[in-house]
Write an enzyme that holds these catalytic residues in place. Structure first.
Site, short mmCIF file in Angstrom:
data_model
loop_
_atom_site.label_atom_id
_atom_site.label_comp_id
_atom_site.label_asym_id
_atom_site.label_seq_id
_atom_site.Cartn_x
_atom_site.Cartn_y
_atom_site.Cartn_z
N TYR A 264 0.51 -1.33 -0.21
CA TYR A 264 0.11 0.15 -0.07
C TYR A 264 1.29 1.30 -0.13
CZ TYR A 264 -4.34 -3.04 0.33
OH TYR A 264 -4.75 -3.97 -0.16
N ILE A 265 0.79 2.12 -1.14
CA ILE A 265 0.94 3.13 -1.06
C ILE A 265 0.40 4.30 -0.40
CG2 ILE A 265 2.53 5.10 -2.81
CD1 ILE A 265 2.92 2.16 -2.75
#
Length: 164
Positions: A30-31
């Site tokens: 996840y960014i």
């Protein structure tokens, strides 16, 4: 607008393997992660990559937008991910007209096996395979977003890393 409607279950045993067909190795992270939205990068079999935006709080239904991105970009994004980079193999298992996706986790969550089925509506009630365990739809601990951004291994009874 694309909608993702799914139910998720823990898996009891290995009987699903008898009818498993395609499988895909995945690394994903996840960014960006917020309570009601996320930005995920996923590398598939080390040869292609996707960027996915998910929006919504419902236990079963969220808006989902997915785009192909260059593999090099995805690798760089994984290096900037928040939390744990998830490593898993996804297997497709047909059962009574539905395709179940069985995720076998490796790495940090080695030993965790989760099955999900995508639906056309929240009112669909697919026949459940006998190898399914408890339903965890709506239990945020089993969302990939939570697995990646919170270290839930101890809570799930999975081994924690040892200090060297």
């Amino acid at each position: 607008m694309a909608k993702e409607i799914e139910r998720k279950f823990l898996v009891l045993d290995e009987r699903w393997r008898e009818t498993a067909r395609n499988h895909t190795s995945m690394r994903q992270a996840y960014i960006a992660s917020m309570e009601d939205r996320s930005l995920r990068v996923r590398i598939l079999d080390g040869i292609s990559a996707k960027l996915t935006i998910k929006i919504g709080r419902s236990a079963m239904t969220r808006d989902e937008f997915e785009y192909d991105i260059p593999l090099d970009d995805a690798e760089e994004m994984l290096g900037n991910a928040i939390g744990i980079v998830l490593d898993k193999t996804r297997h497709e298992v047909a059962h009574d007209g539905y395709v179940w996706e069985v995720d076998v986790y490796h790495g940090a969550y080695n030993g965790l096996v989760v099955a999900e089925v995508e639906l056309d509506s929240e009112h669909q009630n697919p026949p459940l395979p006998d190898w399914l365990g408890p339903e965890v739809t709506g239990d945020s601990r089993y969302s990939n977003q939570s697995l990646a951004t919170e270290d839930l291994r101890g809570e799930m009874g999975l081994p924690l890393p040892t200090a060297s």
